[in-house]
Design an enzyme around this catalytic site. Structure first.
Site, short mmCIF file in Angstrom:
data_model
loop_
_atom_site.label_atom_id
_atom_site.label_comp_id
_atom_site.label_asym_id
_atom_site.label_seq_id
_atom_site.Cartn_x
_atom_site.Cartn_y
_atom_site.Cartn_z
N ASP A 138 0.86 -1.18 0.00
CA ASP A 138 0.00 0.00 0.00
C ASP A 138 0.89 1.23 0.00
O ASP A 138 2.07 1.15 0.35
CB ASP A 138 -0.93 0.00 1.22
CG ASP A 138 -2.22 0.77 0.98
OD1 ASP A 138 -2.20 1.73 0.18
OD2 ASP A 138 -3.25 0.44 1.59
N ALA B 276 -1.29 -0.88 13.02
CA ALA B 276 -0.80 -2.20 12.64
C ALA B 276 -0.81 -2.40 11.13
O ALA B 276 0.08 -3.07 10.59
CB ALA B 276 -1.64 -3.28 13.32
N TYR B 277 -1.78 -1.82 10.45
CA TYR B 277 -1.83 -1.99 9.00
C TYR B 277 -0.59 -1.38 8.35
O TYR B 277 0.05 -1.98 7.49
CB TYR B 277 -3.10 -1.35 8.44
CG TYR B 277 -3.23 -1.47 6.94
CD1 TYR B 277 -3.68 -2.65 6.36
CD2 TYR B 277 -2.89 -0.41 6.10
CE1 TYR B 277 -3.79 -2.77 4.97
CE2 TYR B 277 -3.00 -0.52 4.72
CZ TYR B 277 -3.46 -1.70 4.16
OH TYR B 277 -3.55 -1.80 2.79
N GLY B 278 -0.25 -0.16 8.75
CA GLY B 278 0.93 0.50 8.20
C GLY B 278 2.20 -0.26 8.52
O GLY B 278 3.07 -0.43 7.66
N SER C 1 2.42 -3.47 9.18
CA SER C 1 2.41 -4.75 8.48
C SER C 1 2.83 -4.60 7.02
O SER C 1 3.52 -5.48 6.48
CB SER C 1 1.01 -5.39 8.57
OG SER C 1 0.06 -4.69 7.78
#
Length: 255
Positions: free
Chosen positions: A161, A173-175, A177
């Site tokens: 992303d 956590a998304y960033g 990950s």
């Protein structure tokens, strides 16, 4: 960002036979990008193994693909939050026994719980996101490496992303990950660079998906294109022409 960046050849479009005789596994296959990748790979001639947590939604995608007269996909329900290494090993064994080969994986499954400050991030949600976005793709890829290595030309595609966005506050956590996934692409590439297995990263441009709507809930989804361009780019990486992007990140954002 340390991966080499490459661009899709201008005007490229997948041919009907560009993935002929190949078997491609797509995770998160009923999500926005996963569905588009599964359909695009099938239109290019691949036998597509569609995986995801919910069997009913996989069956709906199966019916949709048959209605389009695409090659019959293979349904394999897979909960990447709960799956164990044994589950992934059984999947790889089943692919070898039933289909005889595996030529590609596109990791489309992703977990994103919304924009949250670290101080308010629930620990269980953090762990879940890291597991689905990093640990599960590792475990699935590891289980399939031997089978992929038997193909004359195999590709594993990981979806990143926009780092200019997800390294900012509240991406949690998304960033983290997605940054970890980028490192994994680099490491796996270095370990497979002299084999038949190619490792790729795919960085889509903004597209109309449920994940984006969760992050930009005030945005009109219709202002963003469907994931078709990213799906076509995944087909480019999966096919023989993707060799030129080995170990690199295919960046679909505007130059």
């Amino acid at each position: 960002m340390t991966l080499t960046t490459v661009r899709l050849p201008q005007g490229w479009a997948p041919a009907a036979d560009s993935l002929a005789d190949r078997v491609v596994l797509v995770t998160g296959a009923y999500g926005g990008l996963g569905r588009a990748v599964a359909q695009a790979a099938a239109r290019a001639g691949a036998t597509v193994v569609i995986t995801g947590k919910r069997r009913r939604q996989l069956e709906q995608l199966y019916d949709l693909m048959l209605a389009e007269q695409l090659p019959e996909p293979v349904i394999h329900p897979l909960d990447m939050e709960a799956a164990t290494p044994r589950d992934y090993g059984m999947l790889a064994d089943g692919l070898e026994q039933n289909l005889g080969r595996l030529d590609g994986i596109v990791h489309c499954a992703a977990s994103f719980g919304g924009l949250t400050p670290v101080g308010m991030h629930k620990p269980d949600e953090w762990l879940r996101t890291m597991h689905i976005n990093v640990s599960a793709p590792f475990a699935l890829t590891q289980a399939c490496l031997a089978l992929l290595g038997k193909a004359p030309d195999a590709a594993v595609v990981f979806v990143l992303d926009n780092p200019d966005l997800v390294n900012r506050a509240h991406w949690g956590a998304y960033g983290v990950s997605k940054a970890a996934l980028e490192r994994f692409v680099e490491i796996l590439h270095q370990e497979t660079d002299t084999t038949a297995i190619r490792t790729h990263a795919l960085l889509p441009a903004p597209m109309r998906t449920a994940l984006r709507h969760l992050a930009y809930f005030g945005e009109d989804p219709n202002t963003q294109p469907l994931p078709d361009a990213a799906a076509s780019a995944a087909v480019w990486l999966l096919g023989a022409q993707g060799t030129s992007a080995r170990g690199a990140m295919l960046d679909l954002r505007s130059a």
